[in-house]
Design an enzyme around this catalytic site. Sequence first.
Site, PDB file in Angstrom:
ATOM      1  N   LEU A   6       0.851  -1.189   0.000  1.00 51.83           N
ATOM      2  CA  LEU A   6       0.000   0.000   0.000  1.00 51.83           C
ATOM      3  C   LEU A   6       0.888   1.242   0.000  1.00 51.83           C
ATOM      4  O   LEU A   6       1.576   1.542   0.982  1.00 51.83           O
ATOM      5  CB  LEU A   6      -0.911  -0.012   1.232  1.00 51.83           C
ATOM      6  CG  LEU A   6      -1.728  -1.306   1.441  1.00 51.83           C
ATOM      7  CD1 LEU A   6      -2.626  -1.162   2.670  1.00 51.83           C
ATOM      8  CD2 LEU A   6      -2.556  -1.630   0.218  1.00 51.83           C
ATOM      9  N   ALA A   8      -0.205   4.472  -1.620  1.00 52.72           N
ATOM     10  CA  ALA A   8      -0.988   5.509  -2.296  1.00 52.72           C
ATOM     11  C   ALA A   8      -1.071   6.816  -1.518  1.00 52.72           C
ATOM     12  O   ALA A   8      -1.511   7.825  -2.062  1.00 52.72           O
ATOM     13  CB  ALA A   8      -2.403   4.995  -2.567  1.00 52.72           C
ATOM     14  N   GLY A  83      -9.115   4.882   2.613  1.00 56.70           N
ATOM     15  CA  GLY A  83      -8.711   3.930   3.627  1.00 56.70           C
ATOM     16  C   GLY A  83      -7.956   2.733   3.083  1.00 56.70           C
ATOM     17  O   GLY A  83      -7.885   2.491   1.875  1.00 56.70           O
ATOM     18  N   THR A  84      -7.383   1.965   4.008  1.00 53.87           N
ATOM     19  CA  THR A  84      -6.529   0.843   3.624  1.00 53.87           C
ATOM     20  C   THR A  84      -7.315  -0.312   3.019  1.00 53.87           C
ATOM     21  O   THR A  84      -6.816  -1.005   2.126  1.00 53.87           O
ATOM     22  CB  THR A  84      -5.736   0.353   4.843  1.00 53.87           C
ATOM     23  OG1 THR A  84      -6.627   0.164   5.960  1.00 53.87           O
ATOM     24  CG2 THR A  84      -4.658   1.365   5.230  1.00 53.87           C
ATOM     25  N   GLY A 135      -3.063  -0.356  17.072  1.00 58.83           N
ATOM     26  CA  GLY A 135      -4.008  -1.432  17.269  1.00 58.83           C
ATOM     27  C   GLY A 135      -3.343  -2.536  18.073  1.00 58.83           C
ATOM     28  O   GLY A 135      -2.304  -3.073  17.674  1.00 58.83           O
ATOM     29  N   GLU A 146      -8.598 -10.768  19.011  1.00 59.46           N
ATOM     30  CA  GLU A 146      -9.239  -9.460  18.875  1.00 59.46           C
ATOM     31  C   GLU A 146      -8.165  -8.408  18.597  1.00 59.46           C
ATOM     32  O   GLU A 146      -7.017  -8.549  19.012  1.00 59.46           O
ATOM     33  CB  GLU A 146     -10.002  -9.097  20.151  1.00 59.46           C
ATOM     34  CG  GLU A 146     -10.852  -7.835  20.049  1.00 59.46           C
ATOM     35  CD  GLU A 146     -11.615  -7.550  21.327  1.00 59.46           C
ATOM     36  OE1 GLU A 146     -12.402  -6.573  21.324  1.00 59.46           O
ATOM     37  OE2 GLU A 146     -11.423  -8.275  22.321  1.00 59.46           O
ATOM     38  N   ASN A 160      -0.482  -4.595  16.304  1.00 57.84           N
ATOM     39  CA  ASN A 160      -0.638  -5.009  14.913  1.00 57.84           C
ATOM     40  C   ASN A 160       0.411  -4.276  14.081  1.00 57.84           C
ATOM     41  O   ASN A 160       0.411  -3.052  13.993  1.00 57.84           O
ATOM     42  CB  ASN A 160      -2.053  -4.652  14.453  1.00 57.84           C
ATOM     43  CG  ASN A 160      -2.292  -4.898  12.987  1.00 57.84           C
ATOM     44  OD1 ASN A 160      -1.443  -5.447  12.278  1.00 57.84           O
ATOM     45  ND2 ASN A 160      -3.451  -4.492  12.491  1.00 57.84           N
ATOM     46  N   HIS A 332      28.260  27.380   3.290  1.00 55.18           N
ATOM     47  CA  HIS A 332      29.471  27.604   4.060  1.00 55.18           C
ATOM     48  C   HIS A 332      29.123  28.173   5.436  1.00 55.18           C
ATOM     49  O   HIS A 332      28.113  28.842   5.623  1.00 55.18           O
ATOM     50  CB  HIS A 332      30.453  28.541   3.344  1.00 55.18           C
ATOM     51  CG  HIS A 332      29.836  29.715   2.660  1.00 55.18           C
ATOM     52  ND1 HIS A 332      29.074  29.617   1.534  1.00 55.18           N
ATOM     53  CD2 HIS A 332      29.886  31.035   2.952  1.00 55.18           C
ATOM     54  CE1 HIS A 332      28.686  30.807   1.140  1.00 55.18           C
ATOM     55  NE2 HIS A 332      29.151  31.693   1.989  1.00 55.18           N
TER      56      HIS A 332
END
Length: 417
Positions: A6, A8, A83-84, A135, A146, A160, A332
């Site tokens: 991903l 983008a 979104g992803t 996450g 979960e 995550n 310089h």
Amino acid sequence: MQVVILAAGRGTRMGPLTETIPKPMLPVADRPLVAHVADAAVDAGAEELVLTVGYGGDQVREYFGERYAGVPVHYAEQSDQLGTADALRVAVDHVDGPFAVLNGDNLCRAADLDTLFDAVPAVGAYRVDDPSSYGVLRTENGVVTEVVEKPDNPETNTINAGAYAFPADVVDLLDVPRSERGERELTDVLDRVIERDTVSAVDFEEWMDVGHPWELLAANERRLPTPDRGRADGGTETTTTGGIRSHKLVDFGAPDGDVHPDATIRGDVVRESGVQVGPGVVIEGPVLLRSGCSIGPNAYVRGPTLVGPGARIGHAVEVKNSVVMADASIGHLSYVGDSIVGPRVNLGAGTNVANLRHDGEPVSVTVGDRRVSTGRRKFGTVLGPDVKTGIQTGIHPGVTLSAGVRTTPGEIVSRDR
């Protein structure tokens, strides 16, 4: 294994650095950030790469072409940043069979990806000191039960890592509702997979989210080539160690550059072709000098530092622990420490960057509409593309100058502009 990367996003948290360059294409050592991700994927056994592109997509396409590191490359256009999960949705036409998904701004090791690719379905897991901004994964006996997003009181420090290995039919689970921030999230897709399948948590030994300028500094600190991470002793061989590939690095005896005999080189210093090093220069590695850059005379460059292609570090300039991007000029009598200097920046004589708070607190930087701690006691400035400073300019720690900003001679810059 097909791997979707991903790439983008613009990367607004990088501030002015992404006003002309998409975040995945920002420099980390000898190649763009996203190329490190692609190299690790290929070294882990990826047989095909699918890159989702959007902002600055032409730069990504030009760099990778139709084949990269011996494997085919396909592109999927994400015209709107939704979104992803949406980024993955636009890529699924190129996916056939089990596949992996990686973020184009997360550094990781090929060895960890190799384990991930063999564990479908699986998610990368990494332990951090403060998991409250990520996450957090709840697991039982190595199985993810979960994902809790940015909890106030995390039960574990395992997060995550944004790396996934999915079965082919996950493409049927991508139509997730928009989150509170108006995006379709890949973590919601992961929730659906967890409900249906046994998802393994694969522990990563190395991982870094490169989302802010100070994290770009840290990424370069990790990835600058040294003798055990690429050729520092001459030649044009391409080598790979631990997922790190170095391209056509040549030593200080190379005939296509000029190193003055009065220059002093210490530690791991690697240069590419056409580099000029003048008399009285002192370079202390780790330092990478990209093609066509020039150092000195009488300059002092301390690592970890990246000097980009065509950049110029002039007379009596000191540069320490910084990223100096392509065609920048520090002419310089200037000091730049712990800073990011964007492409084509020109610093007037005597420009000095302050990089230390004397109260011992970490330097903060404005990100969006809030101040964010860098977590670093030393951090200088972030200069966007084409910034030009007048002579004797002073810049306070944590100040950001947007693309094209000018300062006047003798000006003290204490606020972002």
